[in-house]
Design a protein around this motif. Sequence first.
Motif, PDB file in Angstrom:
ATOM      1  N   PHE A 430       0.988  -1.104   0.044  1.00 20.20           N
ATOM      2  CA  PHE A 430      -0.052  -0.012   0.238  1.00 20.20           C
ATOM      3  C   PHE A 430       0.708   1.364  -0.108  1.00 20.20           C
ATOM      4  O   PHE A 430       0.484   2.210  -0.684  1.00 20.20           O
ATOM      5  CB  PHE A 430      -1.023  -0.061   1.194  1.00 20.20           C
ATOM      6  CG  PHE A 430      -1.886   1.030   1.182  1.00 20.20           C
ATOM      7  CD1 PHE A 430      -2.929   1.175   0.693  1.00 20.20           C
ATOM      8  CD2 PHE A 430      -1.405   2.176   2.080  1.00 20.20           C
ATOM      9  CE1 PHE A 430      -4.123   2.450   0.856  1.00 20.20           C
ATOM     10  CE2 PHE A 430      -2.160   3.351   2.202  1.00 20.20           C
ATOM     11  CZ  PHE A 430      -3.401   3.432   1.464  1.00 20.20           C
ATOM     12  N   CYS A 431       2.130   1.212   0.753  1.00 18.81           N
ATOM     13  CA  CYS A 431       2.837   2.446   1.131  1.00 18.81           C
ATOM     14  C   CYS A 431       3.580   2.645  -0.206  1.00 18.81           C
ATOM     15  O   CYS A 431       3.459   3.800  -0.940  1.00 18.81           O
ATOM     16  CB  CYS A 431       3.798   2.210   2.062  1.00 18.81           C
ATOM     17  SG  CYS A 431       2.873   2.243   3.708  1.00 18.81           S
ATOM     18  N   ASN A 432       4.021   1.576  -1.014  1.00 19.95           N
ATOM     19  CA  ASN A 432       4.624   1.596  -2.550  1.00 19.95           C
ATOM     20  C   ASN A 432       3.882   2.220  -3.533  1.00 19.95           C
ATOM     21  O   ASN A 432       4.076   2.930  -4.154  1.00 19.95           O
ATOM     22  CB  ASN A 432       5.271   0.383  -2.974  1.00 19.95           C
ATOM     23  CG  ASN A 432       6.452   0.057  -2.058  1.00 19.95           C
ATOM     24  OD1 ASN A 432       7.093   0.824  -1.353  1.00 19.95           O
ATOM     25  ND2 ASN A 432       6.715  -1.134  -1.791  1.00 19.95           N
ATOM     26  N   LYS A 433       2.500   1.800  -3.181  1.00 17.64           N
ATOM     27  CA  LYS A 433       1.602   1.989  -4.400  1.00 17.64           C
ATOM     28  C   LYS A 433       1.092   3.679  -4.043  1.00 17.64           C
ATOM     29  O   LYS A 433       1.049   4.246  -5.387  1.00 17.64           O
ATOM     30  CB  LYS A 433       0.521   1.180  -4.462  1.00 17.64           C
ATOM     31  CG  LYS A 433      -0.563   1.629  -5.331  1.00 17.64           C
ATOM     32  CD  LYS A 433      -2.002   0.658  -5.177  1.00 17.64           C
ATOM     33  CE  LYS A 433      -2.900   1.027  -6.263  1.00 17.64           C
ATOM     34  NZ  LYS A 433      -4.091   0.173  -6.052  1.00 17.64           N
ATOM     35  N   ASN A 434       1.100   4.110  -2.953  1.00 20.43           N
ATOM     36  CA  ASN A 434       0.595   5.515  -2.756  1.00 20.43           C
ATOM     37  C   ASN A 434       1.566   6.495  -2.512  1.00 20.43           C
ATOM     38  O   ASN A 434       1.492   7.403  -2.062  1.00 20.43           O
ATOM     39  CB  ASN A 434      -0.573   5.277  -1.731  1.00 20.43           C
ATOM     40  CG  ASN A 434      -1.761   4.604  -1.960  1.00 20.43           C
ATOM     41  OD1 ASN A 434      -2.541   5.200  -2.866  1.00 20.43           O
ATOM     42  ND2 ASN A 434      -1.715   3.303  -1.484  1.00 20.43           N
ATOM     43  N   GLU A 435       2.921   5.994  -2.709  1.00 17.99           N
ATOM     44  CA  GLU A 435       4.330   7.045  -2.327  1.00 17.99           C
ATOM     45  C   GLU A 435       4.113   7.478  -0.929  1.00 17.99           C
ATOM     46  O   GLU A 435       4.354   8.505  -0.862  1.00 17.99           O
ATOM     47  CB  GLU A 435       4.312   7.956  -3.546  1.00 17.99           C
ATOM     48  CG  GLU A 435       4.588   7.247  -4.960  1.00 17.99           C
ATOM     49  CD  GLU A 435       4.872   8.359  -5.875  1.00 17.99           C
ATOM     50  OE1 GLU A 435       4.682   9.756  -5.564  1.00 17.99           O
ATOM     51  OE2 GLU A 435       5.648   8.168  -6.987  1.00 17.99           O
ATOM     52  N   LEU A 436       4.045   6.484   0.074  1.00 15.44           N
ATOM     53  CA  LEU A 436       3.858   6.771   1.258  1.00 15.44           C
ATOM     54  C   LEU A 436       5.266   6.119   1.999  1.00 15.44           C
ATOM     55  O   LEU A 436       5.553   4.872   1.625  1.00 15.44           O
ATOM     56  CB  LEU A 436       2.844   6.444   2.029  1.00 15.44           C
ATOM     57  CG  LEU A 436       1.461   7.214   1.738  1.00 15.44           C
ATOM     58  CD1 LEU A 436       0.262   6.448   2.132  1.00 15.44           C
ATOM     59  CD2 LEU A 436       1.458   8.636   2.235  1.00 15.44           C
ATOM     60  N   THR A 437       5.543   6.402   3.155  1.00 15.18           N
ATOM     61  CA  THR A 437       6.630   5.596   3.708  1.00 15.18           C
ATOM     62  C   THR A 437       5.726   4.783   5.088  1.00 15.18           C
ATOM     63  O   THR A 437       4.702   5.449   5.364  1.00 15.18           O
ATOM     64  CB  THR A 437       7.664   6.429   4.665  1.00 15.18           C
ATOM     65  OG1 THR A 437       6.858   7.465   5.558  1.00 15.18           O
ATOM     66  CG2 THR A 437       8.364   7.342   3.675  1.00 15.18           C
ATOM     67  N   PRO A 438       6.355   3.894   5.494  1.00 12.91           N
ATOM     68  CA  PRO A 438       5.456   3.098   6.475  1.00 12.91           C
ATOM     69  C   PRO A 438       5.413   3.965   7.623  1.00 12.91           C
ATOM     70  O   PRO A 438       4.497   3.794   8.330  1.00 12.91           O
ATOM     71  CB  PRO A 438       6.551   1.879   6.904  1.00 12.91           C
ATOM     72  CG  PRO A 438       7.226   1.658   5.714  1.00 12.91           C
ATOM     73  CD  PRO A 438       7.719   3.119   5.014  1.00 12.91           C
ATOM     74  N   PHE A 439       6.387   4.929   8.210  1.00 12.71           N
ATOM     75  CA  PHE A 439       6.128   5.699   9.151  1.00 12.71           C
ATOM     76  C   PHE A 439       4.937   6.568   8.931  1.00 12.71           C
ATOM     77  O   PHE A 439       3.965   6.711  10.134  1.00 12.71           O
ATOM     78  CB  PHE A 439       7.214   6.805   9.301  1.00 12.71           C
ATOM     79  CG  PHE A 439       7.142   7.802  10.392  1.00 12.71           C
ATOM     80  CD1 PHE A 439       7.470   7.667  11.389  1.00 12.71           C
ATOM     81  CD2 PHE A 439       6.524   9.140   9.738  1.00 12.71           C
ATOM     82  CE1 PHE A 439       7.255   8.898  12.467  1.00 12.71           C
ATOM     83  CE2 PHE A 439       6.370  10.252  10.608  1.00 12.71           C
ATOM     84  CZ  PHE A 439       6.791  10.113  11.923  1.00 12.71           C
ATOM     85  N   MET A 440       4.641   7.241   7.780  1.00 20.31           N
ATOM     86  CA  MET A 440       3.652   7.902   7.499  1.00 20.31           C
ATOM     87  C   MET A 440       2.232   7.044   7.644  1.00 20.31           C
ATOM     88  O   MET A 440       1.253   7.769   8.230  1.00 20.31           O
ATOM     89  CB  MET A 440       3.701   8.737   6.251  1.00 20.31           C
ATOM     90  CG  MET A 440       4.867   9.438   5.730  1.00 20.31           C
ATOM     91  SD  MET A 440       5.066   9.854   4.263  1.00 20.31           S
ATOM     92  CE  MET A 440       6.605  10.938   4.241  1.00 20.31           C
ATOM     93  N   PHE A 441       2.311   5.945   7.194  1.00 17.99           N
ATOM     94  CA  PHE A 441       1.149   5.245   7.097  1.00 17.99           C
ATOM     95  C   PHE A 441       0.563   4.815   8.546  1.00 17.99           C
ATOM     96  O   PHE A 441      -0.369   4.955   9.132  1.00 17.99           O
ATOM     97  CB  PHE A 441       1.244   3.738   6.474  1.00 17.99           C
ATOM     98  CG  PHE A 441      -0.052   2.863   6.684  1.00 17.99           C
ATOM     99  CD1 PHE A 441      -1.037   3.012   5.539  1.00 17.99           C
ATOM    100  CD2 PHE A 441      -0.011   1.792   7.401  1.00 17.99           C
ATOM    101  CE1 PHE A 441      -2.237   1.908   5.541  1.00 17.99           C
ATOM    102  CE2 PHE A 441      -0.739   1.024   7.340  1.00 17.99           C
ATOM    103  CZ  PHE A 441      -2.124   1.000   6.651  1.00 17.99           C
ATOM    104  N   MET A 442       1.753   4.305   9.439  1.00 17.73           N
ATOM    105  CA  MET A 442       1.478   3.668  10.701  1.00 17.73           C
ATOM    106  C   MET A 442       1.137   4.927  11.614  1.00 17.73           C
ATOM    107  O   MET A 442       0.404   4.880  12.703  1.00 17.73           O
ATOM    108  CB  MET A 442       2.637   3.280  11.337  1.00 17.73           C
ATOM    109  CG  MET A 442       2.944   1.712  10.372  1.00 17.73           C
ATOM    110  SD  MET A 442       1.704   0.526  10.247  1.00 17.73           S
ATOM    111  CE  MET A 442       2.031  -0.525  11.706  1.00 17.73           C
ATOM    112  N   ILE A 443       1.573   6.020  11.713  1.00 19.47           N
ATOM    113  CA  ILE A 443       1.242   7.084  12.430  1.00 19.47           C
ATOM    114  C   ILE A 443      -0.167   7.761  11.992  1.00 19.47           C
ATOM    115  O   ILE A 443      -0.904   8.066  12.767  1.00 19.47           O
ATOM    116  CB  ILE A 443       2.354   8.273  12.463  1.00 19.47           C
ATOM    117  CG1 ILE A 443       2.140   9.493  13.621  1.00 19.47           C
ATOM    118  CG2 ILE A 443       2.217   9.237  11.074  1.00 19.47           C
ATOM    119  CD1 ILE A 443       3.420  10.410  13.622  1.00 19.47           C
ATOM    120  N   SER A 444      -0.629   7.744  10.744  1.00 13.28           N
ATOM    121  CA  SER A 444      -1.811   8.137  10.380  1.00 13.28           C
ATOM    122  C   SER A 444      -2.985   7.055  10.976  1.00 13.28           C
ATOM    123  O   SER A 444      -4.217   7.678  11.536  1.00 13.28           O
ATOM    124  CB  SER A 444      -1.953   8.065   9.027  1.00 13.28           C
ATOM    125  OG  SER A 444      -1.085   8.784   8.157  1.00 13.28           O
TER     126      SER A 444
END
Length: 729
Positions: A430-444
Motif C-alpha cells: 500500500f505504501c509503495n503504491k501510494n508513495e508513502l513511507t511506513p512511518f506515514m501510514f502507521m502514524i496515520s
Amino acid sequence: MSGKLYCKGRTDHQIKLRGLRIELEEIEYKINTFKKDLNINSVIVLRKINNRDCLHAFLTCSSPINLEELKKYLLNNLPNYMVPTSYSIIDSFPKTPNGKIDKKALPEKIEFNTIINPPTTKTQITLCSILEKLLKIKINNIDENIFNLGADSLIAIGLITEIQTNFNKKISIKDIFENNTISLLSTLIENVEKNYEEIIKACPKQECYTISSEQKGIFYSSNATNLPVYNLTGAIEFFEEINILKIQKCFNTIVKRHEAFRTRFEFKDGEIVQKIEETVKINIEEINGHGKTKNQILNNFNTEFDLSKAPLLKVGIAKLEENHYLLLISTHHIIVDGTSFQILVDDFIKLYNNKKLEELELTYKDYANFERTTLLNNKNKEFWINKFENRQIKPLNLPTTYNRPSNFTYMGSKITKIISQTLTKNILDFCNKNELTPFMFMISIYFILLKKYSDNTDILIGTPVANREYSNVSNIIGMFVNTVIIDSKIEDEIHFIDFCNKIKNTSLEAFNHQNYPFNELVKNLNIKKDLSRNSIIDVLFTYQNTGISKLIPIKNTKYFIPNTKTSKFDISLEVLPNNDSMELNFEYCTSLFNKEFINDFSKHYIEIIKSVLKNSQIKIKDINMISKSESYEIIYGFNRTELKYPKSKTIHQLFEEQTLKNPNKIAAIFGETKLTYKEINQKINNLAYYLIQNNINKGDFIGILLNRSIEMLICMMAILKAGRNLYSN
C-alpha cells in the motif's frame, strides 16, 4: 442540455498516474522520433511492477536499440514522471479487425528490459555507497526509486546527514522525496552551493561548558522523580566464557574516547553547567545471577545516578550459569540518546574484536555550544512559534481506567503485538503504491485510533528524531535526540488516503524544521504547567527502523532489552520492523490504564489497519475498529441475561438462602453505602411485617416512588415477601 456536442479528446490516450495527468501519445511521439533510422514504433501502457502502476513501453524497431541512450534522451525531453519505467521489444503489435493497434491484446505478464544505469560519476558512486550502508543492500541502478528499495522518512534524515558530511551540501527532506533516485539526487547535489553556514566548531578548553536544551529538561525532570526513568539500560548475553579484564579495558577506552562519560553537572551562577573530568575509570561490578531472571537482574542493576558525579555509566557482569553471562550496561539519558547507546555498543563490539576506532573531530559540548549560539534563533524557531503561538492546545481527552493522579507518576508497563507477515506485506505494498513511507501510514492509523477513543479533532503526537543532520556528529555520544510534533485536525468526512497524504506533507514539513529544541518551544509558548501531564503532547509515536540489532556480531552473543516498568507519556507506540513482520510495543502509564484497556487499544489499532487496506477511500467516520468477534460479544454476549434458577422458588426465598450461606458478605453497593445480605434481609423483613400489620391484603397493588437506590431494592423485595403486588414508577 443545449443540444451542443463537445469533443474533449480521447479518454484512452490520457491517464492519471499518482495524481498527475499524462498524455500517452506525447511519450510515444518522443520515443518514435529517437533516431529515425531505427523506425521505432511504440505503445505506452500501464503495467504492475513491484505491485505499483508504472508506465511500460512496448517497442518495435528495425535495428537493435540502446535502451540506456533512449532513457537519457527521454529524460532530457520529458518530465521525469512521463519517462517509462520499463521497456519490452517485440516483433510486431497485435491489430484489431480494422487495422489499429489492439492495446488490450498486448501481454499482461511482460518480459521487460529494465534499463540498468550503474553509478558512473563520483557523486553517484558516493551516494550509492551511503545508501547501501543505510539500507544494507547492494545498489546498481541509479534510476531506482530509493523508497521502493526500503528508504523512508527516517532513512531520508540519515541521508541528509551523510550528504552534509560527504559533500558539505545541505538539502531538505522534501528535496529527497522530490528527487527520489540517485540520478536525480546527484544532479541536485551538484547544483547546490556548498553550505558554509551552521558549521559546528570545537569549543576552546574551559572550566565548564553550557548544556543543551534537552539536557536541561532532563536534568529537572530527573530530579522530580525518585525512579530511574531517565536511565538507558540493556545487556549483551554471552553463551561462552568471557574475559572480564578485556571487557573492562574496552569500556575504559570508550570512556576516554567519549567526553559524555566523563561529564558531570552542577549549578554555577544559577545556571546548570557541565564539567568534564580528565580521567575517569570504570570498574566492572560482578553479580551473582543464579536463580534470577534477566529482567530481575537488570532492574536491580538499574539504580539512580547522581548527576553531580562522573561517570554516569555503570557496567556489570552477571553470571547466570556455566558459560552463560549477562554484560549489563546502564547510563543516563542526560548524556546518551538511543543512537548514542547504539554507538556505545558498536564501539564495544569493535574493541572486543580488536579493531581500532576512528578519531573524533568533535564532542558533545561542541554541539551544545552550537545549539545555544545558532539553533535557538534560526529559521526553525520562527516556524514552530508561528505554528502554535495563537493556537488553543487542548489535552488529549483519552478515557482512562483510573482517575488521573495530581502528579505524573512515570510508572509504566508494556505489551507487544505482532503484525503478521501477510498484513505487513499488504502495508508495504500500500505504501509503495501510494508513495508513502511506513512511518506515514502507521502514524496515520495512530491518529485515527486516538480520534476515535478521545473524540478530539485536533491531535498532537510527539515523535523522536535523531537530530544528527550536521556533519561530524554522527559518531558522537550525547543527548542529540529531539521531539518533533506531528499535528493534524481530523475531519470525519475526509477519505483515508487523503488523510495519509495530509500527514505526509505535515510530517515532511516538521522533519524539515526538526532541530529547534522541543523544550525551547514549550518555554516560548508560555504554556501553563500541568503536573499531571507532559507538556503539549500526551502520546508518542516511534518508527524504529534503526537501532540495536538483536544479533550482535560477536560469536555466541545476542542483545537483551529489558522491560523497565516506566512510561514517560500516557501511551507510547513503537513500531519495530522485524524481518517480514512488524512488532508493536505499547508502553503505557499504569497509573492511568490497566492491561485490559491497552490490550483492547492495541487490537483496535490493528483492526483499523485491516479496515483501511480493504478500502483506502473510506471516510474516517466509517472506519471500523471493532473486530467481528468483539462486535458479537458486545451485541450478544453482554446482553445475555439468561440464568438457570430453581423455578419452584420465589426470588425472596432464593435471597433468604443466600443470606443463610453468606450473611456477612456484601450484597449491595450504592455510592458510599454498603450492606451485607444479613443487613438487607433484616430491613426487608421489617418492612414486610409492617405491610402485613397494616392490613394490606394479598393481591393489593403497592406503589413505589423512589430514585434508584438500595431502599428501592428493599421495598420491592419486602412487597413480594408480604405476598402483595408492586407497582414502580
